[in-house]
Enzyme design. Structure first.
Site, PDB file in Angstrom:
ATOM      1  CG  HIS A   1       5.137   2.852   7.315  1.00  0.00           C
ATOM      2  ND1 HIS A   1       3.914   2.326   7.588  1.00  0.00           N
ATOM      3  CD2 HIS A   1       4.899   3.909   6.501  1.00  0.00           C
ATOM      4  CE1 HIS A   1       2.966   3.025   6.999  1.00  0.00           C
ATOM      5  NE2 HIS A   1       3.550   3.995   6.315  1.00  0.00           N
TER       6      HIS A   1
ATOM      7  N   PRO B   1       0.832  -1.214   0.000  1.00  0.00           N
ATOM      8  CG  PRO B   1       0.085  -0.973   2.201  1.00  0.00           C
ATOM      9  CD  PRO B   1       0.811  -1.920   1.298  1.00  0.00           C
TER      10      PRO B   1
ATOM     11  NE  ARG C   1      10.607   5.364  -0.284  1.00  0.00           N
ATOM     12  CZ  ARG C   1      10.719   4.889   0.958  1.00  0.00           C
ATOM     13  NH1 ARG C   1      11.072   3.617   1.138  1.00  0.00           N
ATOM     14  NH2 ARG C   1      10.489   5.660   1.997  1.00  0.00           N
TER      15      ARG C   1
ATOM     16  NE  ARG D   1       6.265   6.988   3.937  1.00  0.00           N
ATOM     17  CZ  ARG D   1       6.322   8.153   3.305  1.00  0.00           C
ATOM     18  NH1 ARG D   1       7.418   8.469   2.632  1.00  0.00           N
ATOM     19  NH2 ARG D   1       5.319   8.989   3.330  1.00  0.00           N
TER      20      ARG D   1
ATOM     21  CD  GLN E   1      -2.180   0.764   4.586  1.00  0.00           C
ATOM     22  OE1 GLN E   1      -2.682   1.472   3.709  1.00  0.00           O
ATOM     23  NE2 GLN E   1      -1.077   1.113   5.217  1.00  0.00           N
TER      24      GLN E   1
ATOM     25  CG  ASP F   1       6.578  -3.108   3.668  1.00  0.00           C
ATOM     26  OD1 ASP F   1       6.254  -2.846   2.509  1.00  0.00           O
ATOM     27  OD2 ASP F   1       6.802  -2.235   4.533  1.00  0.00           O
ATOM     28  CB  SER F   2      10.875  -2.191   4.970  1.00  0.00           C
ATOM     29  OG  SER F   2       9.694  -1.695   5.553  1.00  0.00           O
TER      30      SER F   2
END
Length: 426
Positions: A322, A101, A377, A325, A152, A353-354
């Protein structure tokens, strides 16, 4: 199963086009992809997608964590036929990859989430609808047909709104809920702060809310209640642009919205209820009772939290920072992965994730125990450069490299990957 393999097919597609003088519209290499996206995006859009918390140490660490692992290829193994598929919650997916997301994608491209949804459906890769999406989930779901999609969930301070969003996700055919727990408050993000830019304050990235009947009722109640008149500063061009942006975000006639209190009330309502910092383990029973969908908790980095999640009835976890972030100097997601996998064992899937950027990254994460990974990204950069086509190409490139890495290291299926095939780099 593809006897040719998605990697070879992707290569052939590019090289055959090259014979006629055509090169990929979107750069295949990650660095050039991001550099090109930075050139086409305005400063606010680029900062929002590219930025991280604090000095962005966590963001860099997420990438550096992958550099600490190397694969040791094996030779003389028949890898002519490869199966990159994986099963998740009753669905057979073409690869251990989902599109994570990403909020406020209208900053990046006019078609925003809708372009991503079409690209995801075309490649068979699940899209995780963002709670902070720029297009309502129902619109994206319709464009995807029966292709897999997840939702999400940010836990709002209004449980009634949370319940409404869950019901809509179920009706939209989502296969799972991903509850994001690491953003109960916004992290300290200098790039956005330096620009004084929060897209939600302009009505961007709140389409899941403005399309929700509970949220709309809350907005109408807020507007009707009014409040004490505040002294208004002299209008500026930026303030006028902000009001126009808010008017466009609210459903209905743009002209009517310019005169209506509802668009501004919608932004104020969102900012006041979008997250709930008080959420705790005791709240999960309520959530579990509201849906039969599988629930994964996103933002888990500690093995004890992973164990507790399953003990509380959750169906999986997503190891995530995240994208760097939220908490600067956090443990990198990939470094946290092995301990979380060990804590859960075979009880439930662990996703990562990340830091995922390439097919080789997907390979490494799966070898360390991730059932699948979330890409973020890179597909946003593809969206910026070429809309739906750009997202589709980025996804195809990641899938292609993963397939070739699988075969070139002497493997033919996901279940052959484990930590023993990796070497820790000193």
């Amino acid at each position: 199963m593809d006897t040719a393999g998605v990697g070879r097919r992707r290569q052939n597609e590019v090289y055959r086009a090259g014979v006629f003088g055509h090169s990929p519209r979107v750069p295949v290499g990650l660095r050039r992809l991001q550099e090109r996206a930075e050139r086409v995006l305005d400063a606010r859009a680029y900062a929002y997608v590219a930025g991280g918390a604090g000095d962005e140490v966590t963001q860099r660490a997420n990438r550096a964590a992958f550099d600490r692992w190397a694969v040791v290829p094996r030779v003389l193994r028949d890898a002519s036929v490869r199966d990159t598929s994986v099963e998740l919650f009753g669905r057979r997916l073409p690869a251990p990859l989902l599109l994570g997301p990403v909020g406020a994608l209208e900053l990046v491209h006019d078609e925003a989430d809708l372009a991503v949804a079409r690209a995801a459906a075309a490649t068979g890769v699940p899209m995780v609808f963002s709670n902070q999406g720029s297009v309502a989930m129902e619109v994206c779901a319709e464009a995807m047909g029966d292709a897999p999609r997840w939702f999400q969930l940010y836990w709002s301070s209004s449980d009634e709104l949370v319940e409404s969003l869950i019901g809509r996700a179920e009706a939209a055919g989502c296969d799972a809920l991903v509850v994001t727990l690491d953003t109960t408050m916004l992290g300290w993000r200098p790039r956005d702060l330096d620009l004084g830019h929060l897209p939600f304050a302009l009505g961007k990235g709140i389409a899941q809310y403005t399309s929700d009947p509970v949220f709309r009722r809350l907005v109408e109640e807020r507007a009707a209640a009014g409040g004490p008149k505040q002294p208004q500063p002299r209008p500026t061009p930026a303030a006028i642009k902000a009001l126009v942006s808010m008017a466009r975000a609210w459903p209905g006639s743009f002209r009517d919205n310019l005169r209506s209190p509802l668009p501004r009330a919608a932004v104020d309502t969102f900012l006041s209820i979008y997250s709930r910092p008080s959420i705790s383990w005791t709240d999960l029973a309520w959530l579990r009772s509201r849906t039969k969908l599988p629930i994964l908790l996103k933002g888990v980095l500690h093995p004890d939290d992973a164990r507790r999640a399953l003990d509380e009835g959750m169906d999986g976890v997503v190891v995530s920072t995240h994208g760097g972030r939220q908490v600067d100097r956090s443990i990198p997601a990939l470094d946290a992965l092995p301990d979380v996998v060990a804590a859960i064992g075979d009880r439930a899937p662990v996703l990562l994730d990340s830091g995922i950027r390439t097919g080789a990254d997907v390979f490494t994460a799966v070898a360390l125990g991730a059932r699948a990974v979330l890409l973020g990204r890179p597909f946003a950069w593809g969206l910026a450069l070429a809309g739906e086509e750009g997202v589709r190409q980025v996804v195809s490139d990641v899938l292609g490299e993963f397939d070739l890495t699988l075969g070139l290291t002497g493997h033919t299926a996901i279940d052959q990957l484990n930590p023993d095939i990796l070497h820790r780099v000193p």
